[in-house]
Design a protein around this motif. Structure first.
Motif, PDB file in Angstrom:
ATOM      1  N   LYS A 383      19.820 -15.341  28.429  1.00 57.93           N
ATOM      2  CA  LYS A 383      19.331 -16.710  28.288  1.00 57.93           C
ATOM      3  C   LYS A 383      20.477 -17.711  28.407  1.00 57.93           C
ATOM      4  O   LYS A 383      20.239 -18.918  28.449  1.00 57.93           O
ATOM      5  CB  LYS A 383      18.601 -16.900  26.953  1.00 57.93           C
ATOM      6  N   HIS A 421      10.107 -14.699  31.188  1.00 55.06           N
ATOM      7  CA  HIS A 421      11.519 -14.302  31.187  1.00 55.06           C
ATOM      8  C   HIS A 421      12.336 -15.567  31.454  1.00 55.06           C
ATOM      9  O   HIS A 421      12.584 -15.928  32.615  1.00 55.06           O
ATOM     10  CB  HIS A 421      11.766 -13.248  32.264  1.00 55.06           C
ATOM     11  N   PRO A 422      12.794 -16.253  30.416  1.00 56.07           N
ATOM     12  CA  PRO A 422      13.359 -17.601  30.567  1.00 56.07           C
ATOM     13  C   PRO A 422      14.792 -17.635  31.092  1.00 56.07           C
ATOM     14  O   PRO A 422      15.728 -17.992  30.374  1.00 56.07           O
ATOM     15  CB  PRO A 422      13.264 -18.169  29.151  1.00 56.07           C
ATOM     16  N   ASN A 423      14.948 -17.273  32.358  1.00 51.37           N
ATOM     17  CA  ASN A 423      16.260 -17.426  33.013  1.00 51.37           C
ATOM     18  C   ASN A 423      16.129 -18.210  34.316  1.00 51.37           C
ATOM     19  O   ASN A 423      17.000 -18.136  35.179  1.00 51.37           O
ATOM     20  CB  ASN A 423      16.905 -16.059  33.259  1.00 51.37           C
ATOM     21  N   HIS A 500      12.241 -22.147  27.985  1.00 48.90           N
ATOM     22  CA  HIS A 500      13.683 -22.265  27.765  1.00 48.90           C
ATOM     23  C   HIS A 500      13.989 -22.882  26.409  1.00 48.90           C
ATOM     24  O   HIS A 500      14.929 -22.464  25.724  1.00 48.90           O
ATOM     25  CB  HIS A 500      14.316 -23.055  28.905  1.00 48.90           C
ATOM     26  N   ALA A 503      13.368 -20.197  23.738  1.00 51.14           N
ATOM     27  CA  ALA A 503      14.408 -19.160  23.715  1.00 51.14           C
ATOM     28  C   ALA A 503      15.678 -19.667  23.047  1.00 51.14           C
ATOM     29  O   ALA A 503      16.347 -18.930  22.308  1.00 51.14           O
ATOM     30  CB  ALA A 503      14.706 -18.694  25.137  1.00 51.14           C
ATOM     31  N   HIS A 504      16.030 -20.918  23.273  1.00 51.24           N
ATOM     32  CA  HIS A 504      17.258 -21.464  22.697  1.00 51.24           C
ATOM     33  C   HIS A 504      17.077 -21.843  21.233  1.00 51.24           C
ATOM     34  O   HIS A 504      18.043 -21.797  20.460  1.00 51.24           O
ATOM     35  CB  HIS A 504      17.742 -22.645  23.523  1.00 51.24           C
ATOM     36  N   LEU A 511      18.267 -12.308  25.084  1.00 49.76           N
ATOM     37  CA  LEU A 511      17.442 -11.944  26.231  1.00 49.76           C
ATOM     38  C   LEU A 511      18.180 -10.911  27.071  1.00 49.76           C
ATOM     39  O   LEU A 511      19.308 -11.148  27.499  1.00 49.76           O
ATOM     40  CB  LEU A 511      17.129 -13.184  27.074  1.00 49.76           C
ATOM     41  N   TRP A 521      10.907 -14.817  20.136  1.00 51.06           N
ATOM     42  CA  TRP A 521      11.224 -16.169  20.616  1.00 51.06           C
ATOM     43  C   TRP A 521      10.001 -17.023  20.948  1.00 51.06           C
ATOM     44  O   TRP A 521      10.063 -18.246  20.866  1.00 51.06           O
ATOM     45  CB  TRP A 521      12.166 -16.113  21.820  1.00 51.06           C
TER      46      TRP A 521
END
Length: 627
Positions: A383, A421-423, A500, A503-504, A511, A521
């Motif tokens: 992440k 998948h937060p990338n 995003h 996740a942060h 991740l 998350w």
């Protein structure tokens, strides 16, 4: 940064403007629905240049409504010169074609003519696609969605473009870039036509245990009775590996492994005999393959087995301790091979893989000029961009140690590619990081057919950024979402942004490429918001069957999360008095998803489906939501 990388940085320059000193006037290619240009292709053009001429002619016909003539000699009026010829060399007498590499492009208006040229073998083709995209406005969004503008009159402004992409290899393994489609090349993706399998693990092919282990067990990894650094994974320990050896005929191999504690799953890189055997295997491979290598890269992989097997003999442990990393063994091994290879083949590179136990670079050793480092930063928190994690320092150090460098980046959730998948914004930052540090080529491994979350968007955006990583990824994402999802696009962007943020906000969440659940998350509130956003997205495209279908495909990534976490999310909603916007009947929902042709393209879907069914079966009264 070494001089090779500095040279690449100098070459990665785009000059495209209508106000260039000495530039010609605009060049008219079509007028009033009629093509008034001739495409001139040299008679000895190579295959990719012939394809370039056909693609240009076909696209001009679609844009204008009339197909230009394709000849080997210039005609009166406007000519579009394609490829390489003495005539083109005279028109471009200031261009260093060698410096363009295999994919660099030249786009230039000269008088009343247009020249589209570049390096070989693919530069000319990519000059065509760059011209059509950046100048004409064509967009190849996906393999099934293209925008070709209608322009009865087509005029090229004064152009002077000389560009070599920072990455000579640009490979993204994902479903929408299937090799049988023209789509990958149109995105200037070259991985599927690269002549080297850059993802191969080769050491046991170069040193096959069936041929050597019984006679030379000392050429293979040693596992001491007391392991100084035991693996946390059983399959990489002595007992676990021995179970694997038992599946390898003949049975004498097992007895030799028990007797010597040598295991035929990795080489002993301190063994002179192993070094000599691998060197000779490399030389034989080069002798066979060299006549086929007309263009770079001329490359032989000497890479570790796919896993964390390492030799722990005294000699190997001494080198590892001295240099602070097991990778030092591979550097010394490859340096010795390269020193022998360059005597007969000075243009051939030996590649080693900085992967898992070898990801950290050695403290002091440098790589032979003909040894290529192949970095695989797989263990970092995905992440976060590499600028914020230790693995980024390792990639930068490899860049300093090596004249040539590739990166193999793992970009999906390999076990659950359908899930969020937060990338989406992290990978673009990493691409710029790689370019800054002089990485010569990239392989982004996505896999999983067409089932990965926002897979088509990732393919378009990341291919654009591999060609030119300085572009604004957010603009590329917005443009794609608008083109592919219509008025639903802004709501899908909000969902991506929400991922995003979530996740942060989960500070302890890491991740990885194998994250088993979104529980750490994505909260119930996030998933409720996602459902509201998708409902609004569907309302925006209501009545448009194609766009509705696409939005529903995107929503699958949220729906499977509701199913995997059904009991937990139901309980949370009940306990906190919050809305529950997941399915009322999860079994029926799972049955519906199981019939979806989209996810059926994912070869692992049946296993995934069984796992979700099992999770639902362990919940009590899931149909009513009672816990």
């Amino acid at each position: 940064m070494n001089t090779r990388h500095l040279l690449s940085t100098v070459l990665v320059i785009v000059v495209a403007t209508s106000h260039i000193a000495g530039a010609s006037s605009p060049v008219t290619l079509a007028q009033g629905g009629k093509a008034i240009c001739t495409i001139v292709l040299p008679a000895d053009a190579i295959e990719f240049e012939q394809l370039a001429a056909r693609e240009l002619a076909e696209h001009i016909e679609k844009i204008v409504g009339d197909r230009p003539a394709l000849t080997h000699e210039p005609a009166p009026g406007t000519n579009i010169y394609i490829g390489r010829s003495p005539k083109i060399d005279r028109l471009l007498n200031d261009v260093d074609f060698d410096a363009l590499g295999t994919d660099g492009i030249v786009i230039r208006t000269v008088g009343s003519d247009l020249v589209l040229s570049g390096g070989r073998p693919r530069g000319v083709l990519f000059s065509i696609y760059t011209f059509l995209q950046d100048v004409v406005g064509v967009r190849w969004w996906t393999s099934d969605e293209t925008h070709i503008p209608a322009k009865p009159s087509l005029v090229a402004p004064p152009l002077n473009v000389i560009y070599r992409p920072p990455f000579d290899l640009r490979k993204f393994i994902t479903g929408d870039l299937d090799a049988g489609s023209p789509h990958p090349l149109r995105l200037r993706h070259n991985g599927h036509v690269y002549k080297v399998d850059v993802g191969d693990h080769t050491i046991l092919k170069l040193l096959p245990p069936k041929e050597h282990f019984l006679e030379h067990p000392d050429w293979y990894m040693y596992a001491p009775p007391v392991d100084p650094d035991p693996s946390e994974y059983p399959e990489y320990r002595y007992d676990g590996t021995l179970e694997l050896v038992k599946k390898t005929p003949p049975p004498e191999i097992v007895e030799m492994a028990k007797k010597t504690r040598r295991l035929p799953y990795e080489a002993c890189l301190s063994s002179p005999g192993a070094l000599e055997a691998v060197t000779q295997a490399v030389l034989r491979k080069i002798e066979t393959d060299y006549p086929k290598w007309q263009y770079p890269p001329k490359l032989v992989l000497v890479t570790q087995n796919n896993g964390s097997w390492t030799c722990k003999c005294d000699a190997c442990l001494t080198t590892k301790k001295r240099e602070g990393s097991n990778s030092a063994l591979w550097v010394e091994f490859a340096n010795a091979i390269a020193e022998r290879v360059v005597q007969d083949y000075p243009d051939v590179l030996i590649a080693i893989m900085a992967f898992l136990d070898n990801e950290k670079p050695p403290a002091h050793l440098k790589l032979h000029p003909n040894v290529l480092a192949y970095s695989c930063p797989v263990v970092s928190n995905r992440k976060l961009p590499l600028t914020e994690v230790e693995q980024g320092n390792w990639v930068a150090k490899w860049s300093d140690l090596a004249q040539y460098m590739l990166v193999w980046d793992h970009v999906p959730n390999f076990h659950y590619p359908l899930e969020p998948h937060p990338n989406h914004f992290v990978v673009p930052k990493n691409l710029r990081f790689y370019a800054k540090h002089g990485v010569n080529g990239l392989m982004l491994e996505g896999k999983s057919g067409r089932a990965s979350e926002f897979g088509k968007m990732r393919a378009y955006v990341w291919c654009q950024l591999m060609w030119n990583p300085q572009q604004d990824e957010r603009k590329l994402i917005i443009d794609f979402l608008h083109a592919y999802y219509g008025n639903a696009g802004p709501y899908l962007l909000q969902w991506i942004d929400l991922q995003h943020q979530a996740a942060h906000q989960a500070e302890d969440f890491v991740l990885t490429g194998y994250t088993p659940t979104t529980k750490d998350w994505l909260k119930l509130e996030d998933l409720n918001t996602a459902m509201i956003l998708f409902d609004r997205a569907l309302q925006e495209v209501k009545g448009n069957t194609k766009l509705e279908h696409r939005v529903r495909r995107a929503r699958l990534s949220v729906e499977v999360v509701w199913l995997k976490r059904y009991a937990e999310l139901r309980a949370t909603a009940n306990e906190r008095g919050l809305p529950f916007l997941g399915p009322d009947d999860p079994i029926a929902e799972l049955d519906r998803i199981a019939q979806d042709e989209f996810v059926l393209q994912w070869f692992q879907f049946q296993q995934y489906l069984a796992k979700v069914r099992n999770l639902l079966a362990t919940s009590v009264h899931v149909r009513t939501g009672q816990q």
